[in-house]
Design a protein around this motif. Structure first.
Motif, mmCIF file in Angstrom:
data_model
loop_
_atom_site.group_PDB
_atom_site.id
_atom_site.type_symbol
_atom_site.label_atom_id
_atom_site.label_comp_id
_atom_site.label_asym_id
_atom_site.label_seq_id
_atom_site.Cartn_x
_atom_site.Cartn_y
_atom_site.Cartn_z
ATOM 1 N N VAL A 27 0.825 -1.109 0.037
ATOM 2 C CA VAL A 27 -0.106 -0.140 0.007
ATOM 3 C C VAL A 27 0.827 1.256 -0.029
ATOM 4 N N MET A 28 0.460 2.164 -1.037
ATOM 5 C CA MET A 28 1.339 3.443 -1.206
ATOM 6 C C MET A 28 0.727 4.594 -1.374
ATOM 7 N N GLY A 29 1.155 5.723 -1.168
ATOM 8 C CA GLY A 29 0.306 6.896 -1.883
ATOM 9 C C GLY A 29 0.882 7.004 -3.142
ATOM 10 N N ARG A 30 0.099 7.976 -3.882
ATOM 11 C CA ARG A 30 0.356 8.383 -5.371
ATOM 12 C C ARG A 30 1.703 8.955 -5.625
ATOM 13 N N LYS A 31 2.257 9.537 -4.920
ATOM 14 C CA LYS A 31 3.658 10.294 -5.037
ATOM 15 C C LYS A 31 4.677 9.037 -4.881
ATOM 16 N N THR A 32 4.401 7.972 -3.874
ATOM 17 C CA THR A 32 5.322 7.092 -3.889
ATOM 18 C C THR A 32 5.502 6.180 -5.374
ATOM 19 N N LEU A 33 4.488 5.970 -5.629
ATOM 20 C CA LEU A 33 4.128 5.113 -6.867
ATOM 21 C C LEU A 33 4.802 5.934 -8.100
ATOM 22 N N GLU A 34 4.866 7.347 -7.953
ATOM 23 C CA GLU A 34 5.338 8.119 -9.155
ATOM 24 C C GLU A 34 6.738 8.325 -9.112
ATOM 25 N N SER A 35 7.543 8.074 -7.846
ATOM 26 C CA SER A 35 8.832 8.155 -7.504
ATOM 27 C C SER A 35 9.297 6.596 -8.172
ATOM 28 N N PHE A 36 8.744 5.679 -8.370
ATOM 29 C CA PHE A 36 9.293 4.412 -8.816
ATOM 30 C C PHE A 36 9.896 4.527 -10.322
ATOM 31 N N PRO A 37 10.715 3.542 -10.799
ATOM 32 C CA PRO A 37 11.200 3.803 -12.134
ATOM 33 C C PRO A 37 10.022 3.730 -12.934
ATOM 34 N N ASN A 38 9.959 4.516 -14.061
ATOM 35 C CA ASN A 38 8.773 4.853 -14.983
ATOM 36 C C ASN A 38 7.568 4.969 -14.183
ATOM 37 N N ALA A 39 7.527 5.239 -13.238
ATOM 38 C CA ALA A 39 6.072 5.364 -12.128
ATOM 39 C C ALA A 39 5.326 3.877 -12.576
ATOM 40 N N LYS B 30 0.729 -7.104 -5.193
ATOM 41 C CA LYS B 30 -0.490 -6.503 -5.338
ATOM 42 C C LYS B 30 -0.380 -5.152 -5.263
ATOM 43 N N ASN B 31 -0.471 -3.926 -5.968
ATOM 44 C CA ASN B 31 0.067 -2.705 -5.827
ATOM 45 C C ASN B 31 -1.370 -1.798 -5.527
ATOM 46 N N VAL B 32 -1.618 -1.359 -4.281
ATOM 47 C CA VAL B 32 -2.347 -0.508 -3.733
ATOM 48 C C VAL B 32 -2.235 0.809 -3.612
ATOM 49 N N VAL B 33 -2.927 1.781 -4.161
ATOM 50 C CA VAL B 33 -2.587 3.035 -4.248
ATOM 51 C C VAL B 33 -3.584 4.069 -3.637
ATOM 52 N N LEU B 34 -3.256 4.780 -2.357
ATOM 53 C CA LEU B 34 -4.084 5.397 -1.832
ATOM 54 C C LEU B 34 -4.248 7.002 -2.166
ATOM 55 N N THR B 35 -4.965 7.589 -2.620
ATOM 56 C CA THR B 35 -5.000 8.839 -3.202
ATOM 57 C C THR B 35 -6.404 9.791 -3.155
ATOM 58 N N THR B 36 -6.231 10.767 -3.153
ATOM 59 C CA THR B 36 -7.558 11.600 -3.210
ATOM 60 C C THR B 36 -7.917 12.051 -4.461
ATOM 61 N N VAL C 52 -7.422 3.384 -4.528
ATOM 62 C CA VAL C 52 -8.289 3.607 -3.449
ATOM 63 C C VAL C 52 -8.008 5.208 -2.841
ATOM 64 N N HIS C 53 -9.565 5.450 -2.404
ATOM 65 C CA HIS C 53 -9.750 6.859 -2.186
ATOM 66 C C HIS C 53 -9.870 7.199 -0.565
ATOM 67 N N GLY C 54 -9.666 6.099 0.271
ATOM 68 C CA GLY C 54 -9.870 6.300 1.792
ATOM 69 C C GLY C 54 -9.210 5.397 2.508
ATOM 70 N N ILE C 55 -8.563 5.503 3.816
ATOM 71 C CA ILE C 55 -7.855 4.674 4.767
ATOM 72 C C ILE C 55 -8.852 3.624 5.080
ATOM 73 N N LYS C 56 -10.047 3.883 5.422
ATOM 74 C CA LYS C 56 -11.207 3.161 5.663
ATOM 75 C C LYS C 56 -11.014 1.741 4.697
ATOM 76 N N THR C 57 -11.157 1.880 3.328
ATOM 77 C CA THR C 57 -11.096 0.917 2.432
ATOM 78 C C THR C 57 -9.864 0.018 2.572
ATOM 79 N N ILE C 58 -8.763 0.575 2.871
ATOM 80 C CA ILE C 58 -7.287 0.099 3.150
ATOM 81 C C ILE C 58 -7.685 -1.006 4.451
ATOM 82 N N VAL C 59 -8.083 -0.401 5.515
ATOM 83 C CA VAL C 59 -8.126 -1.070 6.917
ATOM 84 C C VAL C 59 -9.136 -2.400 6.598
#
Length: 170
Positions: free
Chosen positions: A40-52, A59-65, A77-84
């Motif tokens: 589980v990561m935020g969008r900016k973390t994903l975008e920091s990976f090689p070639n984003a 399984k990559n889950v991205v938490l973003t607003t 995913v758009h909220g921590i409730k879903t992640i939890v």
């Protein structure tokens, strides 16, 4: 859920959307722990990976607003409730960034922290678990040195992890 991160001596995790240090042994540790699991990561973390691009064989889950954000090979995913509620199990690793760590820390039962004994001049930090009364030190590896950088692997245990989402009221 578990947290996995590399921190400098001030509990910094990044600078300018980059890792503070490139330590091959830490990268191997990360790979070993997360391979075949959910990350589980935020969008900016994903975008920091090689070639984003998402991490392979996980399984990559991205938490973003950002409701319009899309990325092949990820679940958005758009909220921590879903992640939890959906990913709150043992096979889920929270991998960054700073805001995602902060939001999900109470729901994690353990944390794998690679401590680098150096100041990386970070601009993104996570909670210092040594100073957080909810966390206790579980295990510490021997000290290692790679390319002049000293580090060790620490495991922390959350004394009372939240097992379900609790909406905070103001």
């Amino acid at each position: 859920m578990k947290i996995i991160a590399a921190v400098d001596e001030k509990w910094g995790i990044g600078k300018g959307m980059n890792l503070l240090f490139r330590i091959s042994e830490d990268m191997e540790f990360f790979k070993e722990k997360t391979m075949g699991k959910t990350v589980v990561m935020g969008r900016k973390t994903l975008e920091s990976f090689p070639n984003a691009k998402p991490l392979k064989n996980r399984k990559n889950v991205v938490l973003t607003t950002d409701k319009n954000f899309k990325c092949d090979g990820t679940e958005i995913v758009h909220g921590i409730k879903t992640i939890v509620e959906k990913y709150g199990g043992d096979d889920t690793f929270v991998i960054g960034g700073g805001e995602v760590y902060k939001q999900l820390l109470p729901y994690c039962d353990s944390a794998y922290i690679t401590k680098v004994f150096s100041d990386g001049n970070a601009d993104v930090f996570i909670d210092n678990l040594d100073e957080n009364e909810m966390w206790e030190l579980g295990n510490v590896s021997e000290k290692y040195v790679e390319n002049g950088i000293s580090f060790a692997f620490y495991t922390y245990i959350n004394k009372n992890p939240q097992s379900h989402f609790e909406q905070k009221t103001l």
